[in-house]
Design a protein around this motif. Structure first.
Motif, PDB file in Angstrom:
ATOM      1  N   UNK A 289      56.666  48.127  57.934  1.00 37.50           N
ATOM      2  CA  UNK A 289      57.670  48.876  58.994  1.00 37.50           C
ATOM      3  C   UNK A 289      56.509  49.066  59.844  1.00 37.50           C
ATOM      4  N   UNK A 290      57.434  48.995  61.320  1.00 33.86           N
ATOM      5  CA  UNK A 290      56.710  49.100  62.498  1.00 33.86           C
ATOM      6  C   UNK A 290      56.787  50.011  63.401  1.00 33.86           C
ATOM      7  N   UNK A 291      56.131  50.392  63.721  1.00 37.04           N
ATOM      8  CA  UNK A 291      56.677  51.942  64.586  1.00 37.04           C
ATOM      9  C   UNK A 291      55.844  51.387  66.164  1.00 37.04           C
ATOM     10  N   UNK A 292      56.337  52.122  67.099  1.00 33.44           N
ATOM     11  CA  UNK A 292      56.403  51.325  68.587  1.00 33.44           C
ATOM     12  C   UNK A 292      55.950  52.536  69.750  1.00 33.44           C
ATOM     13  N   UNK A 293      54.799  52.729  70.121  1.00 32.26           N
ATOM     14  CA  UNK A 293      54.781  53.846  71.319  1.00 32.26           C
ATOM     15  C   UNK A 293      54.750  52.987  72.228  1.00 32.26           C
ATOM     16  N   UNK A 294      55.724  53.581  73.174  1.00 34.67           N
ATOM     17  CA  UNK A 294      56.269  52.869  74.780  1.00 34.67           C
ATOM     18  C   UNK A 294      55.844  53.753  75.739  1.00 34.67           C
TER      19      UNK A 294
END
Length: 371
Positions: A289-294
């Motif tokens: 699982x990878x969470x990206x904040x943009x």
């Protein structure tokens, strides 16, 4: 007692006779006496003059070195210690370097730091007067005492052949004995063409380019090692070379081959203009699982090591339109640095940090770093 008085009397008689003989000698040959006095006078004056000149010269040298200071950067086309190499000093290569001027160093932006083999490296991209105008190169310095003192400025990447390439920005990766620098190439302001990788040659002390690893990709954070053995690097990408990177994306390596081709995976297939013009991204890892904040308040999630993505979602964290930076602590806590909105009239003044509990995905506490 009588012997003491007798000795004193003899000493006084000898002293008187000596003065009398000296007086007779001076009166008898006044010119010789004048020359003797002149010689003594000149000798004493010469000694005093020499010591005075040495002291003045030493003081002048001290003042010159004290003017260097601890907060001044000196940049020249030839390193100050280049001649220490003796026969290995390739003077003809240094001679071809352009002369540096103050106008070359007025704009500094997007710094990056890394700890590698007991050395702290700091780098930034450098333009003469304004962002990505006239020229842009990557410069760096090194510190052997954890940032207290720094080396002379060195160049990681520059358009030495005048091809119109702007090098912007840089991010580091310390991987075993290797230190890598990932740099984007541009042909104009935010017109990215490719992402290039360079490595530090520890023996020569120079950076060597290994060519592009991807097309129009601009890295925002250092690569992170995932559980599947690949590295993932958050950033943004463009649909084609020489265009603006308006889509958040990640670049994924092919195992430990860090100088070979990387796969660029956009987080969304359209540009992020409704949310932000600069979709700078950062990621947290949790197994597959990878969470990206943009930037712009966006969140994307992946369950297959960044190969496919869901989103965008909106997070509920008050944030300015600025780049976020995610970290994962050795305690298993997630950490986020960003600019908290202070007032409509003030921009990017309040820098904050938030931390989760160990093993939890939700940020639970926040502190102010600077205002």
């Amino acid at each position: 007692m009588k012997k003491i008085f007798r000795s004193i009397n003899i000493f006084l008689k000898l002293l008187g006779e000596s003065f009398a003989m000296a007086n007779d000698s001076v009166k008898g040959d006044k010119f010789r006496a004048f020359l003797s006095l002149l010689g003594v006078t000149i000798g004493i004056f010469s000694i005093v003059a020499v010591f005075t000149a040495i002291e003045a010269l030493e003081k002048n040298v001290r003042n010159m070195f004290s003017a260097l200071g601890t907060d001044v950067v000196y940049i020249d086309k030839i390193s100050w210690d280049a001649f220490a190499d003796g026969e290995g000093f390739k003077w003809w290569e240094f001679r071809q370097r352009p002369n540096n001027t103050y106008e070359e160093f007025q704009f500094l932006h997007d710094n990056a730091v890394v700890w590698h083999q007991n050395t702290l490296f700091a780098a930034w991209y450098n333009c003469p007067r304004a962002e990505i105008e006239d020229a842009s190169c990557i410069r760096s310095r090194r510190s052997l005492d954890a940032g207290r003192t720094w080396s002379q400025v060195e160049v990681i990447a520059a358009d030495r052949e005048a091809k119109g390439i702007f090098y912007v920005p840089v991010t580091f990766l310390s991987h075993g004995p290797r230190l890598l620098a990932f740099v984007s190439n541009m042909v104009g302001h935010d017109l990215v063409t490719r992402c290039e990788v360079l490595s530090l040659d520890h023996l020569e002390g120079r950076w060597t380019s290994h060519g592009p690893i991807a097309g129009p990709f601009l890295p925002n954070c250092p690569p992170l090692l995932m559980a599947d053995g690949n590295f993932i690097m958050a950033g943004r990408t463009a649909p084609r070379p020489a265009t603006t990177p308006e889509m958040p994306a990640v670049a994924i390596s092919q195992g430990s081959n860090l100088t070979g081709p990387w796969d660029v995976v956009p987080l969304m297939r359209v540009n992020a203009r409704p949310y932000t013009h600069f979709p700078e991204s950062t990621v947290w890892l949790d197994g597959p699982r990878v969470t990206a904040l943009v930037r712009g308040g966006l969140v994307f999630t992946s369950g297959d090591f960044g190969r496919t993505w869901r989103g965008p979602f909106r997070h509920n964290l008050p944030a300015e339109d600025s780049k976020p930076y995610a970290l994962q602590l050795s305690t298993g806590q997630r950490c986020l640095l960003w600019n908290y909105p202070k007032s409509p009239d003030v921009s990017r003044h309040l820098l904050t940090i938030a931390v989760s509990r160990p093993g939890e995905p939700v940020l639970g506490a926040m502190w102010k770093i600077r205002d």
